[in-house]
Each structure stands twice: as structure tokens, then as C-alpha cells.
Scaffold this motif. Sequence first.
Motif, PDB file in Angstrom:
ATOM      1  N   ARG A  37     -40.274 -47.356 -94.941  1.00  0.00           N
ATOM      2  CA  ARG A  37     -40.340 -45.739 -93.560  1.00  0.00           C
ATOM      3  C   ARG A  37     -39.297 -46.217 -93.068  1.00  0.00           C
ATOM      4  O   ARG A  37     -39.527 -47.688 -92.383  1.00  0.00           O
ATOM      5  CB  ARG A  37     -41.672 -45.162 -93.541  1.00  0.00           C
ATOM      6  N   GLN A  38     -39.318 -44.723 -92.133  1.00  0.00           N
ATOM      7  CA  GLN A  38     -38.123 -45.204 -91.477  1.00  0.00           C
ATOM      8  C   GLN A  38     -38.661 -43.741 -90.084  1.00  0.00           C
ATOM      9  O   GLN A  38     -38.060 -43.288 -90.266  1.00  0.00           O
ATOM     10  CB  GLN A  38     -37.175 -45.345 -90.770  1.00  0.00           C
ATOM     11  N   GLY A  39     -38.910 -44.454 -89.541  1.00  0.00           N
ATOM     12  CA  GLY A  39     -39.323 -43.706 -87.864  1.00  0.00           C
ATOM     13  C   GLY A  39     -37.982 -43.319 -86.958  1.00  0.00           C
ATOM     14  O   GLY A  39     -37.228 -43.538 -87.097  1.00  0.00           O
ATOM     15  N   PRO A  40     -38.689 -41.961 -86.158  1.00  0.00           N
ATOM     16  CA  PRO A  40     -37.929 -41.817 -85.192  1.00  0.00           C
ATOM     17  C   PRO A  40     -37.214 -42.867 -84.587  1.00  0.00           C
ATOM     18  O   PRO A  40     -37.933 -43.327 -83.853  1.00  0.00           O
ATOM     19  CB  PRO A  40     -38.024 -40.458 -84.330  1.00  0.00           C
ATOM     20  N   GLU A  88     -47.867 -41.774 -84.936  1.00  0.00           N
ATOM     21  CA  GLU A  88     -47.007 -43.161 -85.001  1.00  0.00           C
ATOM     22  C   GLU A  88     -47.081 -43.495 -86.695  1.00  0.00           C
ATOM     23  O   GLU A  88     -46.252 -44.798 -87.549  1.00  0.00           O
ATOM     24  CB  GLU A  88     -47.891 -44.279 -84.756  1.00  0.00           C
ATOM     25  N   ASP A  89     -47.221 -42.410 -87.090  1.00  0.00           N
ATOM     26  CA  ASP A  89     -47.090 -42.384 -88.673  1.00  0.00           C
ATOM     27  C   ASP A  89     -45.837 -41.316 -89.002  1.00  0.00           C
ATOM     28  O   ASP A  89     -45.408 -41.699 -90.249  1.00  0.00           O
ATOM     29  CB  ASP A  89     -47.706 -41.916 -89.781  1.00  0.00           C
ATOM     30  N   THR A  90     -45.589 -41.092 -87.996  1.00  0.00           N
ATOM     31  CA  THR A  90     -44.213 -39.904 -88.580  1.00  0.00           C
ATOM     32  C   THR A  90     -42.740 -40.601 -89.078  1.00  0.00           C
ATOM     33  O   THR A  90     -42.772 -41.996 -88.284  1.00  0.00           O
ATOM     34  CB  THR A  90     -43.779 -39.244 -87.380  1.00  0.00           C
ATOM     35  N   ALA A  91     -42.440 -40.155 -90.019  1.00  0.00           N
ATOM     36  CA  ALA A  91     -41.279 -41.171 -90.461  1.00  0.00           C
ATOM     37  C   ALA A  91     -40.350 -40.671 -91.477  1.00  0.00           C
ATOM     38  O   ALA A  91     -41.485 -39.742 -92.840  1.00  0.00           O
ATOM     39  CB  ALA A  91     -41.605 -42.438 -90.766  1.00  0.00           C
ATOM     40  N   VAL A  92     -39.601 -40.941 -92.283  1.00  0.00           N
ATOM     41  CA  VAL A  92     -39.268 -40.821 -93.461  1.00  0.00           C
ATOM     42  C   VAL A  92     -39.732 -41.712 -94.191  1.00  0.00           C
ATOM     43  O   VAL A  92     -39.315 -42.989 -94.132  1.00  0.00           O
ATOM     44  CB  VAL A  92     -37.666 -40.211 -93.866  1.00  0.00           C
ATOM     45  N   TYR A  93     -40.669 -41.445 -95.316  1.00  0.00           N
ATOM     46  CA  TYR A  93     -40.695 -42.699 -96.237  1.00  0.00           C
ATOM     47  C   TYR A  93     -39.988 -42.806 -97.513  1.00  0.00           C
ATOM     48  O   TYR A  93     -39.339 -41.008 -98.133  1.00  0.00           O
ATOM     49  CB  TYR A  93     -42.305 -41.938 -96.733  1.00  0.00           C
ATOM     50  N   TYR A  94     -39.448 -43.406 -98.220  1.00  0.00           N
ATOM     51  CA  TYR A  94     -38.615 -43.274 -98.967  1.00  0.00           C
ATOM     52  C   TYR A  94     -39.354 -44.539-100.017  1.00  0.00           C
ATOM     53  O   TYR A  94     -40.243 -45.686 -99.543  1.00  0.00           O
ATOM     54  CB  TYR A  94     -37.231 -44.401 -98.547  1.00  0.00           C
ATOM     55  N   CYS A  95     -39.355 -44.384-101.205  1.00  0.00           N
ATOM     56  CA  CYS A  95     -39.960 -45.002-102.488  1.00  0.00           C
ATOM     57  C   CYS A  95     -38.474 -45.579-102.903  1.00  0.00           C
ATOM     58  O   CYS A  95     -37.420 -45.545-103.119  1.00  0.00           O
ATOM     59  CB  CYS A  95     -40.338 -44.456-103.673  1.00  0.00           C
ATOM     60  N   GLN A 116     -35.085 -40.671-102.567  1.00  0.00           N
ATOM     61  CA  GLN A 116     -34.108 -40.038-101.465  1.00  0.00           C
ATOM     62  C   GLN A 116     -34.880 -39.713 -99.900  1.00  0.00           C
ATOM     63  O   GLN A 116     -34.472 -39.389 -99.176  1.00  0.00           O
ATOM     64  CB  GLN A 116     -33.072 -38.376-101.750  1.00  0.00           C
ATOM     65  N   GLY A 117     -36.201 -39.960 -99.737  1.00  0.00           N
ATOM     66  CA  GLY A 117     -36.918 -40.050 -98.754  1.00  0.00           C
ATOM     67  C   GLY A 117     -37.889 -38.191 -98.475  1.00  0.00           C
ATOM     68  O   GLY A 117     -37.159 -37.866 -99.074  1.00  0.00           O
ATOM     69  N   THR A 118     -39.398 -39.036 -98.401  1.00  0.00           N
ATOM     70  CA  THR A 118     -39.788 -37.841 -97.272  1.00  0.00           C
ATOM     71  C   THR A 118     -40.201 -37.585 -96.453  1.00  0.00           C
ATOM     72  O   THR A 118     -40.745 -38.884 -95.775  1.00  0.00           O
ATOM     73  CB  THR A 118     -40.447 -37.343 -98.444  1.00  0.00           C
ATOM     74  N   LEU A 119     -40.408 -36.050 -95.102  1.00  0.00           N
ATOM     75  CA  LEU A 119     -40.296 -36.488 -94.215  1.00  0.00           C
ATOM     76  C   LEU A 119     -41.431 -36.537 -94.119  1.00  0.00           C
ATOM     77  O   LEU A 119     -42.367 -35.384 -94.377  1.00  0.00           O
ATOM     78  CB  LEU A 119     -39.478 -35.256 -93.426  1.00  0.00           C
ATOM     79  N   VAL A 120     -42.874 -37.485 -92.750  1.00  0.00           N
ATOM     80  CA  VAL A 120     -44.177 -37.233 -93.018  1.00  0.00           C
ATOM     81  C   VAL A 120     -44.054 -36.865 -91.305  1.00  0.00           C
ATOM     82  O   VAL A 120     -43.369 -37.761 -90.923  1.00  0.00           O
ATOM     83  CB  VAL A 120     -44.516 -38.022 -93.221  1.00  0.00           C
ATOM     84  N   THR A 121     -44.510 -35.718 -91.051  1.00  0.00           N
ATOM     85  CA  THR A 121     -44.125 -35.486 -89.573  1.00  0.00           C
ATOM     86  C   THR A 121     -45.823 -35.544 -88.853  1.00  0.00           C
ATOM     87  O   THR A 121     -47.017 -34.696 -89.228  1.00  0.00           O
ATOM     88  CB  THR A 121     -43.534 -34.166 -89.023  1.00  0.00           C
TER      89      THR A 121
END
Length: 124
Positions: A37-40, A88-95, A116-121
Motif C-alpha cells: 500500500r501507499q498512503g498519501p 492510517e490504513d487509508t492508501a492505494v492498495y496494490y497486489c 493497478q491498485g484499489t483505493l481504500v479510504t
Amino acid sequence: VQLQASGGGSVQPGGSLRLSCAASGSTVGYHSRCWFRQGPGKEREVVSCIRNSDGHTYYSEPVKGRFSISRDNAKNTVYLQMNSLKPEDTAVYYCASDRLGVGNWISGSDFDSWGQGTLVTVSS
């Protein structure tokens, strides 16, 4: 192999989401698959990994006890069940998929396929 991540969305703190990573395009097996994952404003970090041969799993400290990774090889899909979500789990999650067993589970280097990533907010 092509990876399609899905299941992201917006949820309140304490809520749950299940992410899916569906693989297509190849019938060749894999060594392991991971979620990153990559958070802001943050660097990419590993979340969880699963080794195909024996189901061995790894969880980073921030998610240990809250997240659960699993696989369904019949569907060529890896899941990430996320419970007790925090802002703090907010991020784009990539597999990511590692076919040969050379991928670095911590850095994410040498994985041969990425979704491609999926956004979790997570927000109230």
C-alpha cells in the motif's frame, strides 16, 4: 500474468473491507503474492504476503491481528480481509505476484506482476 485488484472503497473507522486480486493470462503457478500500500505522502510499504506452496503468511506490524490474507487457487485469486480499519490504513492498495520466488517481500522489488491498485479510504 495480469492482476486485477478490486474491493476498495470508503469506510468508517472500525469498519471492514475485503480486497480481491484476480490473476489472469497465465496458467503457470506462482511462488507468492503480496499486498502493498501507499498512503498519501508516504512510501510504498508491504502489508501482507502469502506463499503458495504451504500457505505461509506474513503481516506487517501495523496490520497484524486486523488483516488476513488468503488464496483460492481454483479462482486464481488472493484476498485481503481488512477488519478494524483505522484512518492510517487509508492508501492505494496494490497486489503483486512473484512467480520465481525472487521477490523481496519487504521492499517489493523483483515482483514480476503488479495490479493497478484499489483505493481504500478510512474516514469518519
